[in-house]
Enzyme design. Structure first.
Site, PDB file in Angstrom:
ATOM      1  N   SER A   1       0.811  -1.224   0.000  1.00  0.00           N
ATOM      2  CA  SER A   1       0.000   0.000   0.000  1.00  0.00           C
ATOM      3  C   SER A   1       0.837   1.264   0.000  1.00  0.00           C
ATOM      4  O   SER A   1       0.327   2.321  -0.338  1.00  0.00           O
ATOM      5  CB  SER A   1      -0.907   0.031   1.233  1.00  0.00           C
ATOM      6  OG  SER A   1      -1.801  -1.037   1.193  1.00  0.00           O
TER       7      SER A   1
ATOM      8  N   HIS B   1      -4.419  -1.503  -4.886  1.00  0.00           N
ATOM      9  CA  HIS B   1      -4.066  -2.878  -5.286  1.00  0.00           C
ATOM     10  C   HIS B   1      -5.256  -3.732  -4.927  1.00  0.00           C
ATOM     11  O   HIS B   1      -6.198  -3.256  -4.284  1.00  0.00           O
ATOM     12  CB  HIS B   1      -2.831  -3.365  -4.521  1.00  0.00           C
ATOM     13  CG  HIS B   1      -3.053  -3.312  -3.039  1.00  0.00           C
ATOM     14  ND1 HIS B   1      -3.759  -4.269  -2.363  1.00  0.00           N
ATOM     15  CD2 HIS B   1      -2.743  -2.361  -2.131  1.00  0.00           C
ATOM     16  CE1 HIS B   1      -3.857  -3.919  -1.096  1.00  0.00           C
ATOM     17  NE2 HIS B   1      -3.260  -2.758  -0.923  1.00  0.00           N
TER      18      HIS B   1
END
Ligand code: NAG
Ligand code: NAG
Ligand code: NAG
Ligand code: NAG
Ligand code: NAG
Ligand code: NAG
Ligand code: ZN
EC number: 3.1.3.1
Length: 671
Positions: free
Chosen positions: A230, A502
């Site tokens: 992240s 993602h």
């Protein structure tokens, strides 16, 4: 564009090269540096015209291991020049090209494992480094550039950089950037299944995301691995640069400290510097966590939480005055989220200071619960920290509310419970109200990032219900935001972008009769409860007629449409995951609190026998050291509304999103 090329002129070096090229598939010497000479920013980097960045040059001399070179002595007489493609000047010495002083030579040593065998043997390869770093530069002229590092008397590494033609005309005054952390289209589809009613296969209502004007999708690869985390994926969105996992707005170099790695300027810094407008960050995570930190922080290690918060209030330059950096967030105007650890005076805060006070001294309103949040006016900057760690999940805040007690997570740090927490919608709407009021003063517009962080956090622990609750809350927040922008007359001036950083390998593949499953004695018999194809049935989450198991179904009176009516139907969805630890699966909601799928033993994680005790055992596919599910390769969706949204159609890279937003705001060009 061409790939990074290493040219050799001396045959003695040529002979050694194959070892350099074949090594380091998954265990790299330095992710941003596949050769012995590294140019960072690496090959394939694009810059917004005028965007600030640092340069780090490294020349490596591995002492031992398969890459051993030059007896471990790095070339410290390397040269570096920049060539603007098409310019008659050719390759100009970099210090001259940028009009700065030649930086001092630095030297250090680091080590790394070449592969799993080396790691098992505890045999690290040692590397000596010679380096120079340029700080706070920019490229203003559009075009292509070749950055050439020459070393070891004949080797050369060439990085191709590009500056796209600047778009300086602003089409959007405001930008609201929603990030559903870890959110995939599969999750949106599952959330629609449980949150919206269908008749004979046709939905009667839709998600707000289903109704956005523009849909595209983005590729999320890291610079040096195909799965991203992240931190670097958020940096790609905010700065338009690929970097390594764990990095926030820096390319990873090989020095030990996380704060001297070469930086890149973020969209938030650019918006502050060029537009002078207010910026806001809202997250359901600890506010120092990777995604909110990607607005302002510059660190090789996303876990430098105290420094991340320091950079919300000050700038990287204040963190280390020897590293020139011309920008910084310098006081994010609105900050709402969790993570009191970095604010309560103590070991989690920068230099042990009380950061509630630091912000108050800098002129902020400081609030710690939902009631106070609602009372905030737009007259001042605002800091709202509502819990220790991440905020409680939507499912616990709205359905299993008993679970809010006993958490000892009050943002005051006094060990009481945070029972009056806002949700993403409360925080986002208040942030817009304040930013709008601030932006009006100089007609600057505003930039807001709002993150539904716990879609990801709950997917990691395989708590699908909590993850989908967070996703539905995000969708509800987007819906309310569009409505609010209409009310304040800003809808036509506001670009809304919704995407993820993602995905996770989650999908629904059937229905499960949870009653039958719980009553079988063997794992194989329990799996017969999973209904596939025609036996997947209909969504049990909206249909409340008929008998409900155990009579403990929670029925919503007050949540309105767009959420499930029940979270524990007898016929639940059956879902699975792309990469899992060993765990148990019973397809029932975890009403007692956040799921804990694994327990740790000496040789790694095993299925937690107390999690889903009536379920069956599902064998893991991940390394035993991994106690959670992990991110996956999938592209993620991008939704957009408003001025500038057309640019988000199609398939593109995550880094392109930064340029699309910067173009809508007209931030390119100038200094
Ligand atoms: C390299 O040298 C170091 C220090 O002498 C040693 O600890 C290490 O095991 C060596 N590594 C390899 C791959 O030979
Ligand atoms: C600041 O950066 C310089 C250069 O990397 C480094 O030597 C120094 O230790 C840093 N100072 C602090 C306080 O981190
Ligand atoms: C919110 O915080 C204020 C200030 O600490 C406190 O007086 C108030 O009781 C809190 N409200 C709730 C509902 O917890
Ligand atoms: C408006 O602009 C003035 C002058 O540049 C500046 O001092 C002030 O801080 C700005 N106000 C806001 C809310 O940004
Ligand atoms: C189910 O629970 C409700 C609410 O607690 C109660 O009124 C009702 O009698 C219960 N029904 C059965 C069949 O136990
Ligand atoms: C969580 O809430 C549910 C229902 O409100 C309750 O049954 C359960 O005991 C709670 N768990 C904890 C740990 O408080
Ligand atoms: Zn994420």
């Amino acid at each position: 564009m061409a790939i990074l090329s290493t040219m050799m002129k001396r045959s003695s070096i040529l002979l050694l090269l194959p070892a350099v090229l074949v090594s380091a598939q998954t265990f790299q010497r330095l992710g941003t540096c596949p050769t012995l000479g590294c140019v960072i920013p690496p090959d394939q980097t694009d810059f917004l015209a005028g965007q600030h960045f640092d340069i780090r040059l490294e020349v490596h001399a591995p002492v031992n291991g398969s890459e051993a070179f030059n007896e471990g002595v790095p070339d410290d007489a390397f040269t570096f020049c920049i060539e603007k493609v098409g310019s008659k000047k050719g390759c100009v010495d970099a210090a001259k090209f940028f009009g700065v002083k030649e930086p001092a030579l630095e030297k250090w040593t680091f080590d790394y494992f070449e592969d799993l065998f080396a790691q098992d043997a505890g045999s690290a390869s040692v590397v000596n480094v010679a380096s120079k770093a340029f700080r706070g530069l920019s490229l203003r002229e559009p075009g292509e550039y070749l950055a050439k590092l020459s070393y070891y008397g004949g080797m050369q590494t060439v990085a191709h950089w590009a500056v796209p033609k600047p778009v300086t005309k602003r089409t959007a005054k405001n930008v609201i950037f929603f990030i559903g952390d870890g959110m995939t289209q599969n999750m949106i589809t599952a959330a629609r299944l449980i949150g919206h009613k269908s008749i004979n296969g046709r939905y009667q209502t839709l998600m707000q995301m289903d109704q956005m004007e523009v849909l595209g999708h983005q590729m999320t690869h890291s610079i040096d691995s195909f799965i991203t985390d992240s931190a670097n994926s958020a940096s790609a969105l905010m700065s338009g640069k690929k970097c390594s996992s764990g990095s926030l707005n820096v390319w990873g170099d090989s020095t030990p400290t996380p704060f001297d790695d070469p930086k890149m300027e973020t969209i938030a810094e650019l918006f502050k510097r060029k537009r002078g407008g207010p910026i806001g960050m809202v997250s359901t995570a600890q506010i120092a966590d990777a995604t909110p930190a990607s607005l302002c922080a510059h660190t090789r290690d996303r876990g430098t939480y105290a420094a991340n918060v320091f950079e919300y209030l000050h700038s990287p330059q204040d963190l280390n005055s020897t590293l020139a950096w011309p920008t910084g967030c310098g006081g994010v105007d609105v900050i709402f989220g969790g993570g009191a650890e970095q604010f309560v005076a103590g070991k989690g805060s920068w230099e042990g200071k009380d950061f509630y006070q630091e912000f108050a001294k800098a002129g902020y309103n400081v609030v710690q619960n939902k009631t106070q949040l609602e009372g905030l006016s737009g007259s001042k900057k605002a800091l709202g920290i509502f819990t220790v760690s991440h905020l409680s999940k939507w499912l616990d805040r709205h359905v299993y509310t008993n679970n809010l007690s006993g958490q000892k997570n009050s943002p005051t740090g006094d060990g009481s419970d945070a029972t009056d927490q806002p949700g993403l919608k409360d925080m986002t709407l208040k942030a817009i109200e304040i930013l709008h009021a601030q932006a009006k003063k100089n007609n600057t517009g505003f930039f807001l990032m709002s993150e539904a962080a716990s879609i990801d956090k709950m997917m990691h622990v395989l708590d699908y219900d909590r993850a989908l609750g967070e996703l539905l809350e995000l969708d509800d927040t987007i819906r309310a935001t569009i409505q609010y922008l209409k009310e304040i007359g800003e809808e036509d001036d506001t670009l809304i972008v919704v995407t993820a950083d993602h995905g996770h390998g989650f999908d629904v593949f059937g229905g499960a009769d949870t009653k039958y499953l719980a009553e079988q004695d063997t794992d194989r018999a329990k799996r017969r409860a999973v209904g596939i194809y025609e036996q997947s049935g209909l969504s049990g989450y909206q249909v409340v007629s008929g008998s409900l198991p155990n009579n403990n179904t929670v029925v919503f009176g007050d949540q309105g449409p767009n959420f499930p009516v029940t979270w524990n139907p007898r016929y639940a969805f059956a879902a699975g995951f792309g990469g899992t630890p060993d765990h148990r699966e019973g397809y029932v909601v975890n009403s007692g609190g956040i799921r804990q799928p694994t327990a740790e033993e000496e040789d790694g994680f095993v299925a937690n026998p107390n999690d889903q005790p009536n379920g069956f055992h599902a064998s893991g596919t991940l390394p035993p050291s991994s106690g959670q599910g992990v991110h996956s390769l999938t592209d993620v969706s991008v939704f957009a509304n408003g001025p500038g949204s057309d640019a988000f159609r199609g398939v593109y890279n995550n880094v392109d999103i930064f340029f699309k937003i910067a173009n809508a705001l007209g931030l390119a060009g100038g200094d």
